[in-house]
Motif scaffolding. Sequence first.
Motif, short mmCIF file in Angstrom:
data_model
loop_
_atom_site.label_atom_id
_atom_site.label_comp_id
_atom_site.label_asym_id
_atom_site.label_seq_id
_atom_site.Cartn_x
_atom_site.Cartn_y
_atom_site.Cartn_z
N ARG A 193 0.82 -1.20 0.00
CA ARG A 193 0.00 0.00 0.00
C ARG A 193 0.86 1.25 0.00
NH1 ARG A 193 -2.68 0.03 6.12
NH2 ARG A 193 -0.74 0.50 7.27
N GLN A 194 0.24 2.35 -0.41
CA GLN A 194 0.92 3.64 -0.41
C GLN A 194 -0.02 4.71 0.14
OE1 GLN A 194 2.42 5.11 -4.20
NE2 GLN A 194 4.04 6.19 -3.10
N PRO A 195 0.21 5.13 1.37
CA PRO A 195 -0.59 6.22 1.94
C PRO A 195 -0.32 7.53 1.20
CG PRO A 195 0.56 4.98 3.66
CD PRO A 195 1.15 4.57 2.35
N PRO A 196 -1.22 8.46 1.27
CA PRO A 196 -1.02 9.72 0.56
C PRO A 196 0.23 10.43 1.04
CG PRO A 196 -2.92 9.82 2.04
CD PRO A 196 -2.51 8.41 1.97
N GLY A 197 1.08 10.82 0.09
CA GLY A 197 2.30 11.55 0.40
C GLY A 197 3.41 10.72 1.01
N LYS A 198 3.23 9.40 1.04
CA LYS A 198 4.25 8.53 1.65
C LYS A 198 4.71 7.46 0.66
CE LYS A 198 2.53 9.13 6.36
NZ LYS A 198 2.10 8.45 7.61
N GLY A 199 5.70 6.69 1.08
CA GLY A 199 6.23 5.64 0.23
C GLY A 199 5.44 4.36 0.31
N LEU A 200 5.90 3.37 -0.43
CA LEU A 200 5.24 2.08 -0.46
C LEU A 200 5.47 1.33 0.86
CD1 LEU A 200 6.22 0.94 -4.06
CD2 LEU A 200 3.98 1.74 -3.31
N GLU A 201 4.44 0.66 1.32
CA GLU A 201 4.52 -0.17 2.53
C GLU A 201 4.07 -1.58 2.19
OE1 GLU A 201 1.86 0.86 5.71
OE2 GLU A 201 2.99 -0.30 7.19
N TRP A 202 4.95 -2.53 2.41
CA TRP A 202 4.62 -3.93 2.14
C TRP A 202 3.77 -4.47 3.28
CZ3 TRP A 202 6.40 -8.43 4.72
CH2 TRP A 202 6.10 -9.63 4.06
N ILE A 203 2.68 -5.13 2.93
CA ILE A 203 1.74 -5.65 3.92
C ILE A 203 1.98 -7.12 4.22
CG2 ILE A 203 -0.70 -6.09 4.41
CD1 ILE A 203 -1.34 -3.71 2.52
N GLY A 204 2.19 -7.91 3.17
CA GLY A 204 2.40 -9.33 3.35
C GLY A 204 2.28 -10.07 2.04
N TYR A 205 2.56 -11.38 2.08
CA TYR A 205 2.43 -12.18 0.87
C TYR A 205 1.87 -13.56 1.15
CZ TYR A 205 6.80 -14.78 1.99
OH TYR A 205 7.76 -15.56 2.57
N LYS A 206 1.34 -14.11 0.06
CA LYS A 206 0.97 -15.53 0.01
C LYS A 206 1.84 -16.14 -1.08
CE LYS A 206 -2.25 -17.56 1.51
NZ LYS A 206 -2.36 -18.44 2.71
N SER A 207 2.62 -17.17 -0.73
CA SER A 207 3.52 -17.74 -1.71
C SER A 207 2.82 -18.76 -2.59
CB SER A 207 4.69 -18.41 -1.01
OG SER A 207 4.28 -19.67 -0.49
N GLU A 234 -5.41 6.13 9.38
CA GLU A 234 -4.06 6.02 8.81
C GLU A 234 -3.89 4.82 7.88
OE1 GLU A 234 -4.88 6.44 12.02
OE2 GLU A 234 -3.55 5.31 13.35
N ASP A 235 -4.91 3.98 7.79
CA ASP A 235 -4.89 2.89 6.80
C ASP A 235 -5.34 3.37 5.43
OD1 ASP A 235 -6.02 0.77 9.42
OD2 ASP A 235 -4.03 0.74 8.51
N THR A 236 -5.73 4.62 5.34
CA THR A 236 -6.08 5.20 4.04
C THR A 236 -4.87 5.15 3.12
OG1 THR A 236 -7.78 6.67 4.97
CG2 THR A 236 -6.78 7.32 2.87
N ALA A 237 -5.07 4.56 1.94
CA ALA A 237 -3.95 4.37 1.02
C ALA A 237 -4.47 3.82 -0.30
CB ALA A 237 -2.93 3.40 1.61
N VAL A 238 -3.59 3.81 -1.29
CA VAL A 238 -3.82 3.02 -2.49
C VAL A 238 -3.23 1.64 -2.22
CG1 VAL A 238 -3.41 2.76 -4.95
CG2 VAL A 238 -3.74 5.05 -3.98
#
Length: 121
Positions: free
Chosen positions: A40-54, A90-94
């Motif tokens: 995800r990417q919050p407004p005005g911030k960098g990318l944040e990795w949430i998790g993965y499924k392999s 604060e979870d608002t993001a793309v």
Amino acid sequence: QVQLQESGPGLVKPSQTLSLTCTVDGGSITTNYYYWSWIRQPPGKGLEWIGYKSYSGSTYYSPSLRSRTSISRDNAKNTVYLQMNSLKPEDTAVYYCNAYAAWGSFEYDYWGQGTQVTVSS
């Protein structure tokens, strides 16, 4: 060429649960070496990795989000899901779906177009 399409509600109220879907075309989510992430990417911030499924079904989450995040999949539908509980403003993001694979000299990195999620009452 793998294509990813995110979908979900654009607006969620605080404390509610977010459910997002990543529909995959052009490749199976069980194909060896692929990792299917939510980022995800919050407004005005960098990318944040949430998790993965392999590809094998294992799951790993960002430590900061682990307690309220779940990533699952439906192999028959070739779809990966994100569920996040107890949403905050604060979870608002793309939110993006990502497919990444690397072996030998090969590397693949595919992104969906992203879906906007706004957490607001």
